[in-house]
Write a protein that holds these residues in place. Structure first.
Motif, mmCIF file in Angstrom:
data_model
loop_
_atom_site.group_PDB
_atom_site.id
_atom_site.type_symbol
_atom_site.label_atom_id
_atom_site.label_comp_id
_atom_site.label_asym_id
_atom_site.label_seq_id
_atom_site.Cartn_x
_atom_site.Cartn_y
_atom_site.Cartn_z
ATOM 1 N N GLU A 75 0.813 -1.204 0.000
ATOM 2 C CA GLU A 75 0.000 0.000 0.000
ATOM 3 C C GLU A 75 0.854 1.265 0.000
ATOM 4 O OE1 GLU A 75 0.387 -1.784 4.087
ATOM 5 O OE2 GLU A 75 -0.451 -2.431 2.168
ATOM 6 N N ALA A 76 2.126 1.088 0.280
ATOM 7 C CA ALA A 76 3.023 2.251 0.239
ATOM 8 C C ALA A 76 3.402 2.519 -1.203
ATOM 9 C CB ALA A 76 4.261 1.990 1.089
ATOM 10 N N GLY A 77 2.599 3.344 -1.859
ATOM 11 C CA GLY A 77 2.790 3.559 -3.292
ATOM 12 C C GLY A 77 3.982 4.434 -3.620
ATOM 13 N N ASN A 78 4.223 5.481 -2.823
ATOM 14 C CA ASN A 78 5.320 6.418 -3.094
ATOM 15 C C ASN A 78 6.598 5.914 -2.437
ATOM 16 O OD1 ASN A 78 3.635 8.172 -4.520
ATOM 17 N ND2 ASN A 78 2.945 9.131 -2.599
ATOM 18 N N ALA A 79 7.118 4.826 -2.969
ATOM 19 C CA ALA A 79 8.299 4.207 -2.365
ATOM 20 C C ALA A 79 9.323 3.902 -3.435
ATOM 21 C CB ALA A 79 7.903 2.931 -1.625
ATOM 22 N N GLN A 117 12.993 -1.191 0.552
ATOM 23 C CA GLN A 117 11.977 -0.181 0.271
ATOM 24 C C GLN A 117 12.295 1.078 1.100
ATOM 25 O OE1 GLN A 117 7.755 -1.530 -0.351
ATOM 26 N NE2 GLN A 117 8.458 -3.315 0.817
ATOM 27 N N TYR A 118 12.170 2.211 0.428
ATOM 28 C CA TYR A 118 12.395 3.499 1.093
ATOM 29 C C TYR A 118 11.131 4.333 0.953
ATOM 30 C CZ TYR A 118 17.331 2.222 0.878
ATOM 31 O OH TYR A 118 18.543 1.583 1.016
ATOM 32 N N VAL A 119 10.519 4.640 2.104
ATOM 33 C CA VAL A 119 9.366 5.534 2.139
ATOM 34 C C VAL A 119 9.759 6.709 3.027
ATOM 35 C CG1 VAL A 119 6.933 5.812 2.706
ATOM 36 C CG2 VAL A 119 7.789 3.598 1.869
ATOM 37 N N THR A 170 11.951 8.717 5.022
ATOM 38 C CA THR A 170 13.203 8.387 5.703
ATOM 39 C C THR A 170 13.210 6.982 6.276
ATOM 40 O OG1 THR A 170 12.351 9.340 7.754
ATOM 41 C CG2 THR A 170 13.611 10.807 6.298
ATOM 42 N N LYS A 171 12.130 6.249 6.052
ATOM 43 C CA LYS A 171 12.012 4.901 6.615
ATOM 44 C C LYS A 171 12.433 3.878 5.572
ATOM 45 C CE LYS A 171 8.700 1.821 8.862
ATOM 46 N NZ LYS A 171 7.265 1.645 9.251
ATOM 47 N N MET A 172 13.255 2.922 6.026
ATOM 48 C CA MET A 172 13.716 1.864 5.138
ATOM 49 C C MET A 172 13.353 0.509 5.733
ATOM 50 S SD MET A 172 16.125 -0.676 4.318
ATOM 51 C CE MET A 172 17.682 -0.460 5.153
ATOM 52 N N SER A 173 12.866 -0.391 4.878
ATOM 53 C CA SER A 173 12.570 -1.769 5.301
ATOM 54 C C SER A 173 13.228 -2.729 4.315
ATOM 55 C CB SER A 173 11.066 -2.018 5.360
ATOM 56 O OG SER A 173 10.477 -1.836 4.077
ATOM 57 N N GLU A 174 13.538 -3.905 4.822
ATOM 58 C CA GLU A 174 14.235 -4.889 3.996
ATOM 59 C C GLU A 174 13.626 -6.280 4.200
ATOM 60 O OE1 GLU A 174 18.806 -5.279 3.125
ATOM 61 O OE2 GLU A 174 18.319 -6.453 4.919
ATOM 62 N N LYS A 175 13.550 -7.045 3.098
ATOM 63 C CA LYS A 175 13.031 -8.410 3.149
ATOM 64 C C LYS A 175 13.914 -9.290 2.284
ATOM 65 C CE LYS A 175 9.876 -11.611 3.992
ATOM 66 N NZ LYS A 175 9.550 -12.093 5.345
ATOM 67 N N THR A 176 14.292 -10.463 2.798
ATOM 68 C CA THR A 176 15.147 -11.379 2.038
ATOM 69 C C THR A 176 14.386 -12.663 1.724
ATOM 70 O OG1 THR A 176 16.060 -12.351 4.056
ATOM 71 C CG2 THR A 176 17.257 -10.487 3.068
ATOM 72 N N TYR A 177 14.733 -13.239 0.595
ATOM 73 C CA TYR A 177 14.112 -14.489 0.123
ATOM 74 C C TYR A 177 15.210 -15.462 -0.285
ATOM 75 C CZ TYR A 177 10.120 -11.331 -0.406
ATOM 76 O OH TYR A 177 9.143 -10.397 -0.189
ATOM 77 N N LYS A 178 14.903 -16.728 -0.153
ATOM 78 C CA LYS A 178 15.844 -17.767 -0.582
ATOM 79 C C LYS A 178 15.095 -18.748 -1.499
ATOM 80 C CE LYS A 178 19.697 -20.263 -0.380
ATOM 81 N NZ LYS A 178 19.382 -21.304 -1.358
#
Length: 466
Positions: A37-41, A98-100, A102-110
């Motif tokens: 839902e965070a479109g402006n990222a 993802q950067y929204v 000043t907030k940054m989130s990270e997700k890893t997949y294998k």
């Protein structure tokens, strides 16, 4: 010792932080983006330990690809990562940043492998074994096998990494799907194609009256001839058993593999088959015949393997119309039109007669034999006999019947001939009468006469010749 446990705990925690995704080489896989839902990222996707972005998206909608990208990756509308087709080099760790503001989130997949060993073509009636192999991972997927969706059968799902299907038939041909379900409503599908060697179903009986007829026979799956020979194909043939002599079987065509797969005429064939020398493509084994009363019978298509023989039988019925007076009849004659298959076994069959250009309201139009006691010129035209069974028209035959008035010169010849015959007969009667009269007169003229007299000289009595 304590340091080892700490390292192991950190490693396990790192594995749990990675989301497990299974994929099949050559298939398609989607790595979902969280917080969609965070479109402006700003969304950046990285491959393994690469510092260079594989693919990214900015809030203005621009998409940028890395220069060293060695994968078939693309972004979906929600900026999830889609890889299609999956390559062997794609099975590693993927990161989504993802950067929204000043907030940054990270997700890893294998990515982990799911593979299905190739299954060789299987003969109809044999057993089919399938296995869905998976790399070991922190999750334990639930495995469901989904059979092909064929319209003429209804197969059920099967469960487990390994399954065995006994007594397969042509419905088992097609794409089998191994569905893995794991995590929170996540699933991956791997597929394999199964080929069952069988002949397609054929009609029990073919009714025809046209100039040519195709007798169908084909493989139910699109299997190359090379695979069939590897499976044990030894040969094939077409055989014919006439309805008039069920004990006689004639070989028409035999299968040849060199230099190409084709039908060859056999020594026992009468030469009427037109498919000799035809190269067989698209697994079409059909045969074409010119239609005549002589082709009525049962045709058998055989494919001979080292372990079994696949066969299909088709009975060919030929509908014919015959006229007792031929196709050209004179007005006033009696005519029978007969619609026949060449035998009396017509159970369940019905016929309809029609003639679009004639007046036939007073005739019985539902009998195999149509009797016209006294034909008229109005009966001229094309007579059609339609063969029906259970409300379905099987075939039809057409006969052109021409009714003509007897010409005047014929009647004149008949009258003159009759007059001459009467005159000759009269002369014969008169001649016979005259001859008999003359014979009677001659007989009377030469007849001996006797008289009774008295001779005074001899004084004797009696009859004397005068």
């Amino acid at each position: 010792m304590m340091l080892c446990w700490i390292l192991i705990s950190l490693f396990v925690g790192f594995l749990k932080a990675q989301e497990v995704i299974y994929a099949q080489v050559g298939g398609t896989v989607t790595l979902p983006r969280e917080n969609v839902e965070a479109g402006n990222a700003y969304v950046n996707w990285y491959r393994g330990n690469d510092k260079f972005i594989t693919i990214s998206r900015n809030p203005q909608g621009g998409i940028q690809r890395g220069k060293e990208t060695k994968t078939n990756a693309d972004l979906l509308p929600d900026f999830s990562l889609k890889i299609s087709p999956v390559q062997e080099s794609d099975f590693e760790i993927w990161r989504c940043e993802q950067y929204v503001l000043t907030k940054m989130s990270e997700k890893t997949y294998k990515l982990y492998h799911v593979t299905i060993p190739k299954v060789p073509a299987v003969m109809a009636g044999d057993s089919l074994s399938l296995e869905c192999k998976m790399d070991s991972s922190p999750v334990k997927p639930k495995v469901t096998w989904i059979p092909p969706e064929n319209s003429d059968c209804n197969l059920r799902n099967r469960y487990g990494e390994k399954i065995e299907v006994k007594g397969v038939f042509r419905c088992h041909s097609g794409v089998w799907t191994c569905k893995l379900e794991y995590g929170m409503r996540k699933h991956t599908e791997a597929t394999t194609t199964v080929s069952v060697i069988d002949l397609s179903p054929s009609p029990d009986t073919i009714y025809t009256s046209s100039s040519k007829v195709d007798i169908p026979c084909s493989l139910s799956s699109n299997i190359p001839w090379s695979i069939l020979k590897e499976t044990g194909l030894r040969g094939g043939n077409w055989g014919f058993t006439p309805l008039s002599d069920p004990k006689l079987t004639q070989s028409l065509l035999s299968l040849s593999f060199d230099p190409v797969v084709r039908w060859n005429d056999t020594q026992r064939s009468d030469g009427t088959v037109k498919d000799k020398g035809r190269e067989l493509k698209d697994q079409d084994l059909s045969m074409n015949l010119p239609v005549s009363e002589n082709i009525r019978g049962v045709y058998t298509c055989d494919l001979i393997f080292s372990t079994k023989t696949l066969s299909r039988k088709v009975q060919v019925e030929v509908l014919k119309i015959s006229s007792s007076g031929g196709s050209r009849v004179y007005e006033g004659q009696s005519v029978n039109l007969t619609c026949t298959l060449g035998h009396h076994n017509t159970s369940g069959l019905k016929v309809n007669w029609n003639c679009s250009s004639c007046s036939n309201s007073s005739l019985n139009l539902n009998s195999f034999t149509l009797s016209i006691p006294e034909v008229k010129v109005e009966h001229s035209g094309k007579w059609t006999c339609e063969l029906w069974k259970e409300g379905k028209k099987l075939t039809y035959a057409v006969l052109s019947l021409k009714i003509e008035k007897a010409p005047v010169d014929i009647w004149l010849c008949v009258a003159i001939s009759s007059g001459v015959l009467v005159f000759i007969l009269l002369l014969v009667v008169i001649s016979i009468s005259i001859r008999r009269h003359r014979q009677m007169m001659m007989y009377r003229r030469h007849k001996t006469k006797f008289c009774c007299c008295k001779n005074p000289q001899q004084n004797q009595k009696g009859f004397y010749k005068t």
